[in-house]
Motif scaffolding. Structure first.
Motif, PDB file in Angstrom:
ATOM      1  N   UNK A   1      -4.894   0.290   0.154  1.00  0.00           N
ATOM      2  CA  UNK A   1      -3.523   0.453   0.649  1.00  0.00           C
ATOM      3  C   UNK A   1      -2.701   1.357  -0.274  1.00  0.00           C
ATOM      4  N   UNK A   2      -2.817   1.138  -1.582  1.00  0.00           N
ATOM      5  CA  UNK A   2      -2.060   1.951  -2.540  1.00  0.00           C
ATOM      6  C   UNK A   2      -2.584   3.382  -2.607  1.00  0.00           C
ATOM      7  N   UNK A   3      -3.895   3.534  -2.544  1.00  0.00           N
ATOM      8  CA  UNK A   3      -4.480   4.868  -2.600  1.00  0.00           C
ATOM      9  C   UNK A   3      -4.151   5.713  -1.390  1.00  0.00           C
ATOM     10  N   UNK A   4      -3.793   5.055  -0.280  1.00  0.00           N
ATOM     11  CA  UNK A   4      -3.437   5.801   0.934  1.00  0.00           C
ATOM     12  C   UNK A   4      -2.073   6.466   0.815  1.00  0.00           C
ATOM     13  N   UNK A   5      -1.190   5.950  -0.044  1.00  0.00           N
ATOM     14  CA  UNK A   5       0.177   6.475  -0.131  1.00  0.00           C
ATOM     15  C   UNK A   5       0.219   7.941  -0.538  1.00  0.00           C
ATOM     16  N   UNK A   6      -0.472   8.379  -1.615  1.00  0.00           N
ATOM     17  CA  UNK A   6      -0.452   9.817  -1.949  1.00  0.00           C
ATOM     18  C   UNK A   6      -1.044  10.689  -0.851  1.00  0.00           C
ATOM     19  N   UNK A   7      -2.039  10.183  -0.143  1.00  0.00           N
ATOM     20  CA  UNK A   7      -2.639  10.952   0.939  1.00  0.00           C
ATOM     21  C   UNK A   7      -1.656  11.134   2.094  1.00  0.00           C
TER      22      UNK A   7
ATOM     23  N   UNK B   1      -3.373  -0.005  -9.150  1.00  0.00           N
ATOM     24  CA  UNK B   1      -2.796   1.292  -8.782  1.00  0.00           C
ATOM     25  C   UNK B   1      -3.650   2.434  -9.320  1.00  0.00           C
ATOM     26  N   UNK B   2      -4.070   2.335 -10.581  1.00  0.00           N
ATOM     27  CA  UNK B   2      -4.889   3.395 -11.182  1.00  0.00           C
ATOM     28  C   UNK B   2      -6.219   3.517 -10.445  1.00  0.00           C
TER      29      UNK B   2
ATOM     30  N   UNK C   1     -10.703 -12.627 -14.389  1.00  0.00           N
ATOM     31  CA  UNK C   1     -11.324 -13.161 -13.179  1.00  0.00           C
ATOM     32  C   UNK C   1     -10.515 -12.663 -11.991  1.00  0.00           C
ATOM     33  N   UNK C   2     -11.168 -12.007 -11.050  1.00  0.00           N
ATOM     34  CA  UNK C   2     -10.435 -11.443  -9.923  1.00  0.00           C
ATOM     35  C   UNK C   2     -11.259 -11.544  -8.651  1.00  0.00           C
ATOM     36  N   UNK C   3     -10.564 -11.440  -7.531  1.00  0.00           N
ATOM     37  CA  UNK C   3     -11.210 -11.447  -6.225  1.00  0.00           C
ATOM     38  C   UNK C   3     -11.443  -9.997  -5.803  1.00  0.00           C
ATOM     39  N   UNK C   4     -12.704  -9.618  -5.593  1.00  0.00           N
ATOM     40  CA  UNK C   4     -13.035  -8.225  -5.327  1.00  0.00           C
ATOM     41  C   UNK C   4     -12.493  -7.735  -3.984  1.00  0.00           C
ATOM     42  N   UNK C   5     -12.474  -8.600  -2.975  1.00  0.00           N
ATOM     43  CA  UNK C   5     -11.955  -8.163  -1.679  1.00  0.00           C
ATOM     44  C   UNK C   5     -10.451  -7.930  -1.755  1.00  0.00           C
ATOM     45  N   UNK C   6      -9.756  -8.797  -2.490  1.00  0.00           N
ATOM     46  CA  UNK C   6      -8.318  -8.608  -2.693  1.00  0.00           C
ATOM     47  C   UNK C   6      -8.052  -7.283  -3.402  1.00  0.00           C
ATOM     48  N   UNK C   7      -8.820  -7.009  -4.459  1.00  0.00           N
ATOM     49  CA  UNK C   7      -8.676  -5.754  -5.200  1.00  0.00           C
ATOM     50  C   UNK C   7      -8.980  -4.559  -4.309  1.00  0.00           C
TER      51      UNK C   7
ATOM     52  N   UNK D   1      -7.528   6.127   5.524  1.00  0.00           N
ATOM     53  CA  UNK D   1      -7.172   5.235   4.425  1.00  0.00           C
ATOM     54  C   UNK D   1      -6.141   4.197   4.851  1.00  0.00           C
ATOM     55  N   UNK D   2      -5.124   4.632   5.616  1.00  0.00           N
ATOM     56  CA  UNK D   2      -4.091   3.697   6.067  1.00  0.00           C
ATOM     57  C   UNK D   2      -4.693   2.617   6.956  1.00  0.00           C
ATOM     58  N   UNK D   3      -5.459   3.039   7.952  1.00  0.00           N
ATOM     59  CA  UNK D   3      -6.056   2.070   8.871  1.00  0.00           C
ATOM     60  C   UNK D   3      -7.078   1.184   8.160  1.00  0.00           C
ATOM     61  N   UNK D   4      -7.844   1.782   7.253  1.00  0.00           N
ATOM     62  CA  UNK D   4      -8.804   0.984   6.488  1.00  0.00           C
ATOM     63  C   UNK D   4      -8.120  -0.033   5.594  1.00  0.00           C
ATOM     64  N   UNK D   5      -7.021   0.386   4.924  1.00  0.00           N
ATOM     65  CA  UNK D   5      -6.276  -0.542   4.084  1.00  0.00           C
ATOM     66  C   UNK D   5      -5.669  -1.679   4.883  1.00  0.00           C
ATOM     67  N   UNK D   6      -5.099  -1.370   6.039  1.00  0.00           N
ATOM     68  CA  UNK D   6      -4.520  -2.415   6.890  1.00  0.00           C
ATOM     69  C   UNK D   6      -5.596  -3.386   7.381  1.00  0.00           C
TER      70      UNK D   6
END
Length: 306
Positions: free
Chosen positions: A188-194, A71-72, A176-182, A44-49
């Motif tokens: 990146x955020x989901x990696x923190x609890x892991x 975050x959710x 309106x949002x950018x899917x890649x940004x999301x 997750x960390x490497x994928x988020x980076x």
């Protein structure tokens, strides 16, 4: 959105199915070098980076959009999904686990009433019924000596993926949002609890080798960064029902590669279950195709059929 045709989306679907399909075997091999928490956290960390690095390369801003919602989504679709998926692979075969997790479209359909107020309609119940019947044959509740825990964990991963998908869809309906940004920020955020779980919960010692480094690189750069970019590229160029065909190809590749690489075997009931699940997902894609055809025959601008 106007969808473009050409070889690009088709080639993207092929690469996506092959890469995502083989990633289940690679993940199973990676667990031979590290415990599930450490492996999930590192992926997750490497994928988020990698995804965050992809933002400026594709001309997108770094700005974090919709922090609370992101975050959710990250907690459900990354933390929960990665944890249950990796844990399921500890004792479960890659092919069977992939089939169970790729029932996600059916759970998305069934849960859409709770999140999006969209009820299951007509022929969609047939697709859901075929898939749920297939699940019974794969889980085999009458054979309690089988790896029932692994199969339940696979279903939990599918539910996390489905809930995350619905939350993204609801967010897109409102903003309106950018899917890649999301995607980058939720990873990146989901990696923190892991990472926290990997640091706090004791696991067996990791075995660092060049092979394990290659697996991590493949999972982070190939299965995560490249495939998520391809998925968004495809969604931007073909109808959603057509893009969903990649969901059918991925577990097929996972089953074949797992059979070839690890010798994973399947009982008759499991083969029947896989066939039923595949039929349900294919029928769901067919319904999407029919709806797309019907929508294309009517022009809102002219108010008449075309």
């Amino acid at each position: 959105m106007k969808h473009s045709r050409g070889w690009g989306p088709l080639l993207g679907l092929v690469v996506l199915s092959l890469t995502w399909g083989y990633s289940w075997v690679a993940a199973k091999e990676g667990l031979g070098f590290a415990g599930p928490l450490h492996f999930a956290a590192q992926r997750s960390v490497l994928g988020g980076l990698a995804l965050l690095a992809l933002l400026p390369l594709t001309g997108r801003p770094w700005r974090w959009q919709f922090p609370k919602e992101t975050l959710v989504i990250g907690l459900v679709q990354v933390s929960g999904f990665m944890l249950f998926q990796t844990w399921a692979l500890v004792t479960g075969g890659p092919g069977k686990t992939a089939v169970l997790i790729f029932t996600m479209p059916i759970w998305t359909l069934l849960l859409s009433g709770l999140v999006l107020r969209e009820s299951v309609k007509g022929a969609q119940w047939i697709a859901a019924g075929l898939t749920l019947a297939g699940l019974i044959f794969i889980i085999e509740p009458w054979e309690m000596h089988t790896s029932l825990i692994s199969k339940c964990l696979g279903l939990m991963a599918a539910l996390c993926w489905a809930i995350g998908t619905l939350l993204v869809k609801r967010l897109r309906q409102r903003h309106v949002l950018d899917l890649l940004n999301l995607t980058a920020w939720q990873m990146a955020l989901g990696a923190i609890p892991l990472v926290c779980a990997a640091l706090l919960i004791p696991e067996r010692a990791m075995h660092w080798t060049w092979t394990y480094g290659g697996i991590l690189a493949f999972m982070a750069l190939g299965s995560t960064a490249l495939c998520w970019w391809l998925w968004l590229y495809i969604l931007d160029r073909v109808p959603a029902w057509e893009a969903s065909l990649s969901v059918l190809g991925t577990p097929v590749v996972a089953i074949l590669s797992s059979r070839w690489m690890t010798g994973e075997s399947f009982h008759r009931s499991e083969v029947g279950g896989i066939f039923l699940i595949g039929s349900g997902l294919a029928f769901l894609a067919f319904i999407g195709w029919l709806n797309s055809r019907r929508a294309g025959r009517f022009s809102p601008e002219s108010g008449r059929a075309e």
